[in-house]
Design a protein around this motif. Structure first.
Motif, PDB file in Angstrom:
ATOM      1  N   SER A 241      14.222   9.378  27.197  1.00 53.56           N
ATOM      2  CA  SER A 241      14.380  10.495  28.133  1.00 53.56           C
ATOM      3  C   SER A 241      15.848  10.773  28.448  1.00 53.56           C
ATOM      4  CB  SER A 241      13.625  10.202  29.427  1.00 53.56           C
ATOM      5  OG  SER A 241      14.125   9.011  30.016  1.00 53.56           O
ATOM      6  N   TRP A 242      16.705   9.823  28.184  1.00 55.84           N
ATOM      7  CA  TRP A 242      18.131   9.980  28.454  1.00 55.84           C
ATOM      8  C   TRP A 242      18.830  10.890  27.445  1.00 55.84           C
ATOM      9  CZ3 TRP A 242      21.290   8.512  24.483  1.00 55.84           C
ATOM     10  CH2 TRP A 242      20.715   7.694  23.493  1.00 55.84           C
ATOM     11  N   LYS A 243      18.175  11.204  26.309  1.00 53.96           N
ATOM     12  CA  LYS A 243      18.800  11.984  25.239  1.00 53.96           C
ATOM     13  C   LYS A 243      18.878  13.461  25.607  1.00 53.96           C
ATOM     14  CE  LYS A 243      17.291   8.862  21.597  1.00 53.96           C
ATOM     15  NZ  LYS A 243      16.504   8.735  20.368  1.00 53.96           N
ATOM     16  N   SER A 244      20.019  14.048  25.268  1.00 50.78           N
ATOM     17  CA  SER A 244      20.204  15.483  25.517  1.00 50.78           C
ATOM     18  C   SER A 244      19.447  16.285  24.468  1.00 50.78           C
ATOM     19  CB  SER A 244      21.694  15.835  25.479  1.00 50.78           C
ATOM     20  OG  SER A 244      22.174  15.682  24.156  1.00 50.78           O
ATOM     21  N   ALA A 245      19.299  17.572  24.732  1.00 51.95           N
ATOM     22  CA  ALA A 245      18.624  18.458  23.783  1.00 51.95           C
ATOM     23  C   ALA A 245      19.412  18.516  22.469  1.00 51.95           C
ATOM     24  CB  ALA A 245      18.475  19.851  24.385  1.00 51.95           C
ATOM     25  N   GLU A 246      20.746  18.496  22.548  1.00 49.79           N
ATOM     26  CA  GLU A 246      21.574  18.547  21.361  1.00 49.79           C
ATOM     27  C   GLU A 246      21.372  17.294  20.510  1.00 49.79           C
ATOM     28  OE1 GLU A 246      22.895  18.993  24.471  1.00 49.79           O
ATOM     29  OE2 GLU A 246      23.262  21.139  24.420  1.00 49.79           O
ATOM     30  N   LEU A 247      21.296  16.130  21.158  1.00 44.05           N
ATOM     31  CA  LEU A 247      21.086  14.889  20.429  1.00 44.05           C
ATOM     32  C   LEU A 247      19.720  14.877  19.763  1.00 44.05           C
ATOM     33  CD1 LEU A 247      22.087  12.137  19.572  1.00 44.05           C
ATOM     34  CD2 LEU A 247      21.288  11.209  21.752  1.00 44.05           C
ATOM     35  N   ARG A 248      18.705  15.361  20.472  1.00 45.07           N
ATOM     36  CA  ARG A 248      17.357  15.427  19.884  1.00 45.07           C
ATOM     37  C   ARG A 248      17.342  16.362  18.679  1.00 45.07           C
ATOM     38  NH1 ARG A 248      13.378  13.562  23.940  1.00 45.07           N
ATOM     39  NH2 ARG A 248      14.560  13.234  25.849  1.00 45.07           N
ATOM     40  N   ALA A 249      18.056  17.487  18.789  1.00 45.37           N
ATOM     41  CA  ALA A 249      18.118  18.436  17.664  1.00 45.37           C
ATOM     42  C   ALA A 249      18.839  17.787  16.474  1.00 45.37           C
ATOM     43  CB  ALA A 249      18.832  19.716  18.096  1.00 45.37           C
TER      44      ALA A 249
ATOM     45  N   GLU B 181      19.014  14.586  15.791  1.00 48.36           N
ATOM     46  CA  GLU B 181      18.104  13.581  15.234  1.00 48.36           C
ATOM     47  C   GLU B 181      17.036  14.238  14.369  1.00 48.36           C
ATOM     48  OE1 GLU B 181      18.120   9.870  18.369  1.00 48.36           O
ATOM     49  OE2 GLU B 181      16.663  11.471  18.675  1.00 48.36           O
ATOM     50  N   ALA B 182      16.539  15.371  14.807  1.00 48.95           N
ATOM     51  CA  ALA B 182      15.524  16.084  14.030  1.00 48.95           C
ATOM     52  C   ALA B 182      16.109  16.534  12.682  1.00 48.95           C
ATOM     53  CB  ALA B 182      14.993  17.279  14.817  1.00 48.95           C
ATOM     54  N   GLN B 183      17.356  16.987  12.692  1.00 45.35           N
ATOM     55  CA  GLN B 183      17.999  17.394  11.440  1.00 45.35           C
ATOM     56  C   GLN B 183      18.189  16.197  10.508  1.00 45.35           C
ATOM     57  OE1 GLN B 183      21.634  19.361  12.596  1.00 45.35           O
ATOM     58  NE2 GLN B 183      20.685  21.386  12.425  1.00 45.35           N
ATOM     59  N   VAL B 184      18.591  15.064  11.073  1.00 43.72           N
ATOM     60  CA  VAL B 184      18.763  13.860  10.257  1.00 43.72           C
ATOM     61  C   VAL B 184      17.422  13.463   9.650  1.00 43.72           C
ATOM     62  CG1 VAL B 184      19.274  11.382  10.349  1.00 43.72           C
ATOM     63  CG2 VAL B 184      20.810  13.021  11.457  1.00 43.72           C
ATOM     64  N   ASP B 185      16.360  13.478  10.466  1.00 46.50           N
ATOM     65  CA  ASP B 185      15.027  13.126   9.968  1.00 46.50           C
ATOM     66  C   ASP B 185      14.602  14.065   8.836  1.00 46.50           C
ATOM     67  OD1 ASP B 185      14.808  11.033  11.758  1.00 46.50           O
ATOM     68  OD2 ASP B 185      13.607  12.163  13.218  1.00 46.50           O
TER      69      ASP B 185
ATOM     70  N   MET C  20      12.677   9.558  15.059  1.00 44.38           N
ATOM     71  CA  MET C  20      13.663   8.736  15.690  1.00 44.38           C
ATOM     72  C   MET C  20      13.423   8.609  17.191  1.00 44.38           C
ATOM     73  SD  MET C  20      17.401   9.392  14.189  1.00 44.38           S
ATOM     74  CE  MET C  20      17.954   8.231  12.991  1.00 44.38           C
ATOM     75  N   THR C  21      12.361   9.153  17.652  1.00 44.30           N
ATOM     76  CA  THR C  21      12.117   9.060  19.090  1.00 44.30           C
ATOM     77  C   THR C  21      11.515   7.702  19.423  1.00 44.30           C
ATOM     78  OG1 THR C  21       9.936  10.046  18.859  1.00 44.30           O
ATOM     79  CG2 THR C  21      11.778  11.545  19.320  1.00 44.30           C
ATOM     80  N   THR C  22      11.870   7.251  20.571  1.00 40.75           N
ATOM     81  CA  THR C  22      11.334   5.983  21.073  1.00 40.75           C
ATOM     82  C   THR C  22      10.672   6.251  22.413  1.00 40.75           C
ATOM     83  OG1 THR C  22      13.407   5.444  22.184  1.00 40.75           O
ATOM     84  CG2 THR C  22      13.141   4.625  19.924  1.00 40.75           C
ATOM     85  N   PRO C  23       9.854   5.320  22.913  1.00 37.37           N
ATOM     86  CA  PRO C  23       9.157   5.566  24.184  1.00 37.37           C
ATOM     87  C   PRO C  23      10.117   5.835  25.343  1.00 37.37           C
ATOM     88  CG  PRO C  23       8.277   3.617  23.103  1.00 37.37           C
ATOM     89  CD  PRO C  23       9.440   4.083  22.303  1.00 37.37           C
ATOM     90  N   ASN C  24      11.302   5.296  25.303  1.00 34.25           N
ATOM     91  CA  ASN C  24      12.225   5.460  26.414  1.00 34.25           C
ATOM     92  C   ASN C  24      13.460   6.229  25.970  1.00 34.25           C
ATOM     93  OD1 ASN C  24      13.430   5.258  28.878  1.00 34.25           O
ATOM     94  ND2 ASN C  24      13.972   3.092  28.681  1.00 34.25           N
TER      95      ASN C  24
END
Length: 148
Positions: free
Chosen positions: A7-15, A17-21, A1-5
């Protein structure tokens, strides 16, 4: 779910997204395994035997009114008991009334299960009662041990 831009995402949001993936991949893998899993053949339904059981029940003195209404239609030749149990007569209002009554009984049984009742208690609670039925009084013609 990562996109080139992103960088605005928090660590919690990235985590998250990783769980959803990860869950999405698990769901896809499961769906693929299920597609490859052969299902056992569905046994044929013996509509004739079921129709005979329903017909016998309709002939009982204390048969439900919905069933008696169906019996009158079967006796008049509007359809057969096999039509009733196979679904061919499903559009008939009396068939629908009987089905609705069965659905109501299933809902009631489910509620009773949730309340902790046993299957035996539910069957007894849903047993049709005859006029004058009293659980404390046995039929005087029934010979029981306490009448010796």
């Amino acid at each position: 779910m990562t996109t080139p831009n992103d960088s605005w995402k928090s660590a919690e949001l990235r985590a998250a997204e990783a769980q959803v993936d990860a869950r999405f991949k698990e769901a896809q893998d499961l769906a693929n395994r299920l597609k490859e899993t052969p299902l056992p053949p569905v046994p044929p339904v013996d509509f004739k035997a079921i129709a005979q059981q329903v017909e016998r029940a309709a002939q009982e003195r204390d048969a439900p009114e919905q069933l008696k209404a169906l019996k009158r239609k079967v006796d008049a030749g509007e359809f057969t008991w096999e039509d009733v149990v196979s679904g061919k007569a499903a559009q008939d209002p009396d068939v629908q009334a009987m089905q609705q009554e069965n659905v109501n009984k299933m809902k009631q049984a489910f509620q009773m299960l949730q309340e902790g009742m046993t299957a035996e208690e539910i069957m007894e609670a849903q047993r049709p009662r005859r006029d004058g039925d009293d659980d404390d009084q046995l039929d005087p013609d029934i010979f029981t041990e306490d009448k010796w």
